[in-house]
Structure formats: structure tokens, C-alpha cells
Write an enzyme that holds these catalytic residues in place. Structure first.
Site, short mmCIF file in Angstrom:
data_model
loop_
_atom_site.label_atom_id
_atom_site.label_comp_id
_atom_site.label_asym_id
_atom_site.label_seq_id
_atom_site.Cartn_x
_atom_site.Cartn_y
_atom_site.Cartn_z
CE LYS A 77 -2.19 6.97 5.34
NZ LYS A 77 -3.38 6.78 4.50
CB SER A 152 -4.66 3.20 5.31
OG SER A 152 -4.69 4.38 4.54
CB SER A 176 -7.44 5.93 4.00
OG SER A 176 -7.34 4.56 3.75
#
Ligand code: GLN
Length: 480
Positions: A77, A152, A176
Site C-alpha cells: 500500500k 482505505s 482498512s
């Protein structure tokens, strides 16, 4: 043609010379290329990944001992530092920034010979539930492209969902990893707070943040955790507890003591089919001689407010470092003084949701409101921890939905932040209490979308959590 099932199977195929790291990297690069429109990746390190793969192939063929993640193709990420590679937290604030060091988790992956193929899209500074708050634009859910992948860590989830890598890393401050895993139909693991070093993870809310893992199988998640978990001199909040062999096969099928909170399944926001799916599962577990008890949970309506008060407070402090002085976005507007200079940089560099949260956090910490909001939310957190300890003195696991609905349509909640926040109702509990949680892709809704079962255990009980998860997954697939 390259086909991936699990890390173990891949390693077997490598040992038998049926495939190579180069072949696997080529396969993923071409898949990434075909799936460009999903917008899951913000950077792909094609040449570098191919070079690493070639070096690993040579090493293996020369008979040298290989690492535990030899040739495993991983995506990370865009909030996890990888030295000399771009890092932006999907924010205009850090556009064109390059990491000057690697996160401990990344170092550990590389030491065990994983190949990092690229950086995945996410919500700006990991704030969001849909991946719609990204400077790179939104990510599409590969099962239904009119829907969000969750957030997210939406890009990391889609990278695994669409077969663009073997496993990926995300971060989970309030869900997330688990929620996008739920929306995408894959496994998402958030370990205990402090199980994996946060060194090199861009801070959102430091007492909640934890790196998590997306995988197709529980076994792959366990194997990755085994490598990236553990003590680290660069993170004083990381645990010194020994890292167990999380990928170890359980000796025998076990009977578990599950608890669930009645209120979670009766909540008006919960989709009827999700509630039914979980209730049916509970009946089946009982029929299979597991103990499943309904407990009452008087704090359900307090957890989302407590989470958003505490995380925005921490975020307002953490994000104050982005002032455009030493690094980050710098406005070209002329400024009369330092305050105006900061104002220009921060107003232009940050996106709307991040600014909303910085303001919320500053408000709840301000004189006069501190006791009314921040202190109260801390008390709620303490109560939740006490409740959790009580539950785990009698039960092995807590069962919960991961999310009250399947993946939203793109734009569905974008203009209603409160509705968006409330959808975190089932995930923030694990972050407020620091316990590990996993979302297991066990169900399909009549609208074709997947949804998961969330399983939580007491702190540092990842081994049992993963073993029970494996058992449940096998059982739900009818293997025994
Ligand atoms: N949706 C939650 C939030 O916006 C979770 C974010 C996260 O876990 N990083 O805060």
C-alpha cells in the site's frame, strides 16, 4: 501457463522446475497491464521485479538455500516506505516524494526474498472506506466495476482479488484491511496492535495503526505474518512476544467457544441477507458441536464516535508534520508570514477528507472540548478493553459481520461522511481494543457480491485465530 494457488504450491513448483520466479513476475506484469483500468496500482516496478526474479532463479538453480518467501510476488500500500521508491499516501501533499528508508515489514519481506512488484492505490493517508479519497482517483472492484473495493487499502485488496500479485500489504487503523477484503471476497488479516512493527508506516492514528495482510488463503496470510511480525528496535510499541509458526497446520479439528454480540446482528444498518448468512452459520456451528453464545454488548452505539474522536485527534497531531518546509507540497502562492505559508501549503496539499479530519481532531483536543470529547472517548476505549478481557476469559473467538453491507456503488456514500463513518461499526472494535481480527470470504449475497465473516481473538492469539479460520474455511467449502 503460470497458475497460482498458494505460496507452498508455488514453492513446490519452483523446486520441481515447473515454473520460475521470472515466469511468475511476467505473468503478474501482464495481468497488471490488462487490469490497468481498475486503478489498483499507482507504481509498478516492472524492470526491477524482473531483475530480482532472474537473480532469484539463478540462486535457486545453483542450489543455495532460499528464503521463506522466495519469489513471492507482493504489492504494498502507498503508505508503506520502500527505500528509493515513491511514497505518497495517495496525497497531493507527498506527490513526487521518495522513501529514504524501508519499513521494517518491507525489509523483512526482502530478506526472505519476496519480490515487491509495485505500490497500490489507497485513500489519502489511509482515511476512508471506499478508496474514493485518492489523488490518483478511485479503484474499481473487479467483481462489479460499478462498485468500490472498500478502503482505505482498496488497491491492495483488488491487487489480490484480481490476481495481480500473490499477497499484498495494507494498513488497518479502523478496518482498512478487513473491510476491503470483505468487499472483494478475499482474506484480510489485521494482527494484534504491536505484532508488526509500524516503523516505516505513514502514521494516521498511532495507537490504532497496524500493517495487515491480504491473501487468497488463510495459509498465505499466516506465512506472510510469520515473516513480517516481531520485535523491532525502531518501534517502541511493537511487542517482544515471540513470533509463532502461524502457517503451521493444526493437529486436529477443534471445537471452539464462539461468542457474538446480539446487538451486532440486530443492528438496523445491517443488510438482512448478511444477518441471515451469519445466523445460519451460527446454527451450523452449533450443529457441529461448537459452542456459540449470544452476549449483550451495551457499547455498540459508542464505538464509531469513540473511534472517530480518538483517531482524528491523533491524526491532527501526526499530520502537523506536513508543513511544506523540509519536504512535501509547497505552494507557489506568495506568503506574508510563516503561518500563511503553512496555510497555503496545507490547504492546497491535502484533500477534503484529510482536512475534515484534521479540523475534527483539532476541535476535540481544544480547550473546553477536550473533556467533553477526547477524555470521554478514552473512557469508552477503556470500557471496551475491559469488556473484551471479560469475553476472552470465557470464549476463544468473537464472531461478527465485517461490514453492514456489501461493497457500495461508486459515489453512493461520497457526500455523506457520517453514513460512511457509521459503516465502520463492526471493524473499529478490534482497533479500539488492539485485538487481532480476520475477514474470511465465506458468503455470496443474492446480488452476486461477496461478504465475509469476521473472527477476532484475544491479543497475540494469531496462531489460534488463523488455525480456526483455516478450519472454518475448509468446512464452509465442504471439505469435511
Ligand atoms: N474507514 C476507517 C477510517 O476512515 C478505517 C481507515 C483505516 O483503517 N485506515 O478511518
Amino acid at each position: 501457463m503460470f497458475e497460482y494457488t498458494s505460496i507452498n504450491q508455488y514453492h513446490l513448483a519452483l523446486a520441481q522446475d515447473k515454473t520460475s520466479c521470472t515466469e511468475s513476475v511476467r505473468h503478474y506484469l501482464s495481468k497488471i497491464d490488462q487490469a490497468k483500468h481498475l486503478n489498483a496500482f499507482v507504481h509498478v516496478f516492472a524492470d526491477e521485479a524482473l531483475q530480482t526474479a532472474a537473480a532469484l532463479d539463478e540462486k535457486r538453480r545453483s542450489g543455495k538455500t532460499t528464503g521463506k518467501l522466495h519469489g513471492v510476488v507482493v504489492a504494498i500500500k502507498d503508505v508503506i516506505c520502500y527505500k528509493d521508491h515513491p511514497l505518497s499516501a495517495a496525497s497531493g501533499m507527498l506527490k513526487n516524494f521518495t522513501s529514504i528508508y524501508s519499513a521494517t515489514a518491507v525489509k523483512k519481506l526482502l530478506q526472505e526474498e519476496a519480490i515487491i512488484i509495485g505500490v497500490c492505490n489507497c485513500d489519502e493517508f489511509a482515511m476512508g472506506s471506499t478508496n474514493e479519497n485518492s489523488v490518483y482517483g478511485n479503484v474499481l472492484n473487479a467483481i462489479d466495476e460499478s462498485r468500490v473495493p472498500g478502503g482505505s487499502s482498496g488497491g491492495s485488496a483488488v491487487a489480490v482479488q484480481a490476481g495481480l500479485c500473490m499477497v499484498s500489504l495494507g494498513s488497518d487503523t479502523g478496518g482498512s484491511v478487513r473491510q476491503p477484503a470483505d468487499f472483494c471476497g478475499i482474506v484480510g488479516l489485521k494482527p494484534t496492535y504491536g505484532r508488526i512493527s509500524r516503523y516505516g508506516l505513514v502514521a494516521y492514528a498511532s495507537s490504532f495503526d497496524q500493517i495487515g495482510i491480504f491473501a487468497n488463503h488463510v495459509e498465505d496470510a499466516g506465512k506472510t505474518l510469520e515473516i513480517i511480525a516481531g520485535a523491532d528496535e525502531y518501534d517502541s510499541t511493537v511487542s517482544q512476544n515471540p513470533v509463532e509458526e502461524y502457517s503451521k497446520e493444526p493437529h486436529a479439528k477443534k471445537k471452539f467457544r464462539f461468542a457474538y454480540f446480539k446487538e451486532t446482528l440486530e443492528h438496523p444498518s445491517l443488510d438482512k441477507e448478511i444477518a441471515e448468512g451469519i445466523k445460519t452459520l451460527i446454527d451450523q456451528l452449533r450443529k457441529n458441536d461448537h459452542e456459540v453464545s449470544a452476549l449483550s454488548f451495551e457499547y455498540l452505539d459508542y464505538i464509531v464516535p469513540a473511534y472517530y474522536i480518538l483517531t482524528t485527534a491523533e491524526a491532527s497531531s501526526n499530520l502537523s508534520r506536513y508543513d511544506g518546509v523540509r519536504y512535501g507540497y509547497r505552494s507557489s502562492r506568495p506568503s506574508n508570514d510563516l503561518t500563511e505559508f503553512y496555510k497555503h501549503n496545507r490547504s492546497e496539499g491535502f484533500g477534503k477528507e484529510v482536512k475534515r479530519r484534521i479540523m475534527l481532531g483539532t476541535f476535540v483536543l481544544s480547550t473546553g472540548y477536550y473533556d467533553a470529547y477526547f477524555s470521554k472517548a478514552q473512557k469508552v476505549r477503556r470500557k471496551l478493553v475491559e469488556k473484551t478481557e471479560l469475553v476472552f476469559s470465557e470464549f476463544d473467538f468473537i464472531l461478527m459481520p465485517t461490514s453492514p453491507s456489501v461493497a457500495f456503488k461508486i459515489g453512493e456514500k461520497a457526500d455523506d461522511p457520517i453514513a460512511m463513518y457509521l459503516a465502520d461499526i463492526y471493524t473499529v472494535f478490534a482497533n479500539l481494543t488492539g485485538i487481532p481480527g480476520i475477514s474470511l470470504p465465506m458468503f455470496t449475497h443474492s446480488n452476486g457480491m461477496p461478504f465475509g465473516l469476521q473472527l477476532m481473538s484475544k491479543q497475540f492469539n494469531e496462531l489460534s485465530l488463523l488455525q480456526a479460520s483455516e478450519q472454518l474455511m475448509q468446512w464452509s467449502k465442504g471439505k469435511y
